[in-house]
Scaffold this motif. Structure first.
Motif, PDB file in Angstrom:
ATOM      1  N   ALA A   1      41.093  24.686  42.813  1.00  0.00           N
ATOM      2  CA  ALA A   1      42.407  25.208  43.145  1.00  0.00           C
ATOM      3  C   ALA A   1      42.512  26.700  42.836  1.00  0.00           C
ATOM      4  N   LEU A   2      41.687  27.169  41.891  1.00  0.00           N
ATOM      5  CA  LEU A   2      41.714  28.577  41.507  1.00  0.00           C
ATOM      6  C   LEU A   2      40.388  29.271  41.811  1.00  0.00           C
ATOM      7  N   GLN A   3      39.698  28.797  42.836  1.00  0.00           N
ATOM      8  CA  GLN A   3      38.384  29.348  43.171  1.00  0.00           C
ATOM      9  C   GLN A   3      38.396  30.867  43.333  1.00  0.00           C
ATOM     10  N   PRO A   4      39.415  31.450  44.012  1.00  0.00           N
ATOM     11  CA  PRO A   4      39.412  32.915  44.142  1.00  0.00           C
ATOM     12  C   PRO A   4      39.384  33.634  42.806  1.00  0.00           C
ATOM     13  N   TYR A   5      40.039  33.050  41.791  1.00  0.00           N
ATOM     14  CA  TYR A   5      40.082  33.681  40.480  1.00  0.00           C
ATOM     15  C   TYR A   5      38.759  33.522  39.741  1.00  0.00           C
ATOM     16  N   THR A   6      38.138  32.358  39.904  1.00  0.00           N
ATOM     17  CA  THR A   6      36.878  32.132  39.210  1.00  0.00           C
ATOM     18  C   THR A   6      35.779  33.035  39.755  1.00  0.00           C
ATOM     19  N   GLU A   7      35.924  33.488  40.985  1.00  0.00           N
ATOM     20  CA  GLU A   7      34.952  34.419  41.544  1.00  0.00           C
ATOM     21  C   GLU A   7      34.908  35.710  40.729  1.00  0.00           C
ATOM     22  N   MET A   8      36.031  36.049  40.133  1.00  0.00           N
ATOM     23  CA  MET A   8      36.125  37.276  39.339  1.00  0.00           C
ATOM     24  C   MET A   8      36.034  37.000  37.840  1.00  0.00           C
ATOM     25  N   ARG A   9      35.692  35.790  37.476  1.00  0.00           N
ATOM     26  CA  ARG A   9      35.678  35.440  36.056  1.00  0.00           C
ATOM     27  C   ARG A   9      34.741  36.340  35.257  1.00  0.00           C
ATOM     28  N   VAL A  10      33.581  36.639  35.814  1.00  0.00           N
ATOM     29  CA  VAL A  10      32.617  37.474  35.094  1.00  0.00           C
ATOM     30  C   VAL A  10      33.195  38.863  34.842  1.00  0.00           C
ATOM     31  N   VAL A  11      34.009  39.346  35.771  1.00  0.00           N
ATOM     32  CA  VAL A  11      34.649  40.653  35.604  1.00  0.00           C
ATOM     33  C   VAL A  11      35.705  40.579  34.507  1.00  0.00           C
ATOM     34  N   LEU A  12      36.531  39.538  34.543  1.00  0.00           N
ATOM     35  CA  LEU A  12      37.578  39.379  33.531  1.00  0.00           C
ATOM     36  C   LEU A  12      36.981  39.270  32.134  1.00  0.00           C
ATOM     37  N   GLU A  13      35.898  38.506  32.026  1.00  0.00           N
ATOM     38  CA  GLU A  13      35.249  38.339  30.725  1.00  0.00           C
ATOM     39  C   GLU A  13      34.626  39.641  30.246  1.00  0.00           C
ATOM     40  N   TYR A  14      34.066  40.409  31.182  1.00  0.00           N
ATOM     41  CA  TYR A  14      33.461  41.692  30.808  1.00  0.00           C
ATOM     42  C   TYR A  14      34.525  42.645  30.257  1.00  0.00           C
ATOM     43  N   VAL A  15      35.665  42.709  30.936  1.00  0.00           N
ATOM     44  CA  VAL A  15      36.750  43.575  30.468  1.00  0.00           C
ATOM     45  C   VAL A  15      37.269  43.094  29.122  1.00  0.00           C
ATOM     46  N   ARG A  16      37.424  41.792  28.980  1.00  0.00           N
ATOM     47  CA  ARG A  16      37.905  41.227  27.715  1.00  0.00           C
ATOM     48  C   ARG A  16      36.969  41.575  26.563  1.00  0.00           C
ATOM     49  N   ASP A  17      35.673  41.531  26.799  1.00  0.00           N
ATOM     50  CA  ASP A  17      34.699  41.738  25.731  1.00  0.00           C
ATOM     51  C   ASP A  17      34.356  43.203  25.500  1.00  0.00           C
ATOM     52  N   ASN A  18      34.691  44.079  26.463  1.00  0.00           N
ATOM     53  CA  ASN A  18      34.246  45.478  26.357  1.00  0.00           C
ATOM     54  C   ASN A  18      35.374  46.494  26.533  1.00  0.00           C
ATOM     55  N   GLU A  65      33.375  51.490  33.726  1.00  0.00           N
ATOM     56  CA  GLU A  65      33.293  52.083  35.051  1.00  0.00           C
ATOM     57  C   GLU A  65      33.547  51.020  36.115  1.00  0.00           C
ATOM     58  N   ILE A  66      34.355  51.361  37.106  1.00  0.00           N
ATOM     59  CA  ILE A  66      34.662  50.411  38.177  1.00  0.00           C
ATOM     60  C   ILE A  66      33.394  50.019  38.926  1.00  0.00           C
ATOM     61  N   LYS A  67      32.470  50.939  39.080  1.00  0.00           N
ATOM     62  CA  LYS A  67      31.223  50.626  39.781  1.00  0.00           C
ATOM     63  C   LYS A  67      30.422  49.557  39.049  1.00  0.00           C
ATOM     64  N   ASP A  68      30.520  49.541  37.726  1.00  0.00           N
ATOM     65  CA  ASP A  68      29.813  48.522  36.954  1.00  0.00           C
ATOM     66  C   ASP A  68      30.465  47.150  37.138  1.00  0.00           C
ATOM     67  N   LEU A  69      31.776  47.145  37.233  1.00  0.00           N
ATOM     68  CA  LEU A  69      32.474  45.885  37.482  1.00  0.00           C
ATOM     69  C   LEU A  69      32.141  45.365  38.877  1.00  0.00           C
ATOM     70  N   ALA A  70      32.099  46.268  39.833  1.00  0.00           N
ATOM     71  CA  ALA A  70      31.773  45.870  41.206  1.00  0.00           C
ATOM     72  C   ALA A  70      30.376  45.273  41.285  1.00  0.00           C
ATOM     73  N   ALA A  71      29.470  45.849  40.517  1.00  0.00           N
ATOM     74  CA  ALA A  71      28.082  45.363  40.538  1.00  0.00           C
ATOM     75  C   ALA A  71      27.976  43.943  39.983  1.00  0.00           C
ATOM     76  N   LEU A  72      28.878  43.587  39.077  1.00  0.00           N
ATOM     77  CA  LEU A  72      28.845  42.243  38.498  1.00  0.00           C
ATOM     78  C   LEU A  72      29.086  41.163  39.541  1.00  0.00           C
ATOM     79  N   VAL A  73      29.847  41.492  40.587  1.00  0.00           N
ATOM     80  CA  VAL A  73      30.142  40.510  41.640  1.00  0.00           C
ATOM     81  C   VAL A  73      29.497  40.915  42.963  1.00  0.00           C
ATOM     82  N   HIS A  74      28.541  41.846  42.877  1.00  0.00           N
ATOM     83  CA  HIS A  74      27.719  42.221  44.032  1.00  0.00           C
ATOM     84  C   HIS A  74      28.551  42.736  45.204  1.00  0.00           C
ATOM     85  N   LEU A  75      29.506  43.625  44.891  1.00  0.00           N
ATOM     86  CA  LEU A  75      30.335  44.242  45.910  1.00  0.00           C
ATOM     87  C   LEU A  75      30.274  45.754  45.770  1.00  0.00           C
ATOM     88  N   SER A  76      30.581  46.452  46.856  1.00  0.00           N
ATOM     89  CA  SER A  76      30.728  47.897  46.754  1.00  0.00           C
ATOM     90  C   SER A  76      32.031  48.176  46.005  1.00  0.00           C
TER      91      SER A  76
END
Length: 247
Positions: free
Chosen positions: A138-155, A161-172
């Motif tokens: 039901a929350l699949q769109p959000y789980t796609e960004m989970r690695v980004v949310l966790e990275y921000v939470r932990d760091n 850098e936004i480019k580093d967050l983008a790289a985590l989900v393989h996007l420009s």
């Protein structure tokens, strides 16, 4: 307070209980609650009751967020409530970082809607919160960004850098910013700032650390940068926020 009388009198004012019931029926794995115009809880499901640290619904009826949550969190919830109550506008799928009942930090998707009386007046609000890690497809769109949310939470204390967050989900960078904003209704930069402000609020109310130290520890450039952004997000300075809490 006669809690049963309080509860029944409030529910009797509602145009139709179905407006709340439908909200609950279509959301799996949900924490839900109902508040009156003064922000007092009228009802809540078992999961929400546990989130408050209570054992039964009776323990939360007639009480407010300030009775159960740290000042910073309670103020954040109440500010959102005021927006809904004053404007009649709903808050849909807002992403928030908060402890779950097991005291682990998790991401929740929060929705709040106004509740109307038979005469068309706003008499309260109904809300839901869904734990991203438990709600599944039901929350699949959000789980796609989970690695980004966790990275921000932990760091959040470090430069991000936004480019580093983008790289985590393989996007420009541009793809990532569009995708993030579409899902969370907020830019990545504002999300990072929100996490830092939330962390700083907790430090202000639970430690005696200097404001300058908190600013640096929570990822701000300096005291001035912290104060400016804190006031913009919280409506008061860090010093006044801490004083209010101590009072």
């Amino acid at each position: 307070m006669d809690k049963e009388k309080f509860k029944s009198e409030f529910l009797a004012q509602m145009h139709s209980p179905e407006q709340v019931k439908l909200l609950f029926n279509h959301l799996p794995d949900v924490w839900y609650f109902l508040k009156d115009y003064q922000g007092r809880f009228v009802l809540g499901n078992d999961q929400f009751v546990r989130q408050c640290g209570a054992s039964t619904e009776d323990e939360i009826i007639g009480k407010t967020d300030f009775d159960f949550f740290p000042l910073g969190r309670a103020e954040s919830y109440v500010n959102d409530d005021r927006y809904v109550l004053k404007t009649g506008q709903s808050i849909i799928d807002r992403v928030e970082l908060a402890p779950d009942p097991g005291n682990s930090i998790n991401w929740f998707i929060t929705t709040k809607v106004p509740v109307y009386s038979a005469s068309g007046e706003i008499i309260g609000l109904a809300g839901t919160a869904r734990d991203i890690t438990r709600a599944g497809l039901a929350l699949q769109p959000y789980t796609e960004m989970r690695v980004v949310l966790e990275y921000v939470r932990d760091n959040y204390a470090q430069p991000i850098e936004i480019k580093d967050l983008a790289a985590l989900v393989h996007l420009s960078v541009s793809q990532f910013e569009r995708r993030f904003r579409k899902i969370f209704q907020i830019s990545p930069l504002k999300h990072i700032m929100r996490v830092r402000i939330r962390a700083a609020s907790l430090r202000l109310t639970t430690t005696n650390d200097t404001i300058a130290a908190i600013a640096l520890d929570c990822g701000f450039y300096d005291h001035s940068h912290f104060t400016r952004n804190f006031r913009k997000n919280m409506g008061t300075s860090p010093k006044e926020y801490r004083k209010q809490y101590m009072a």
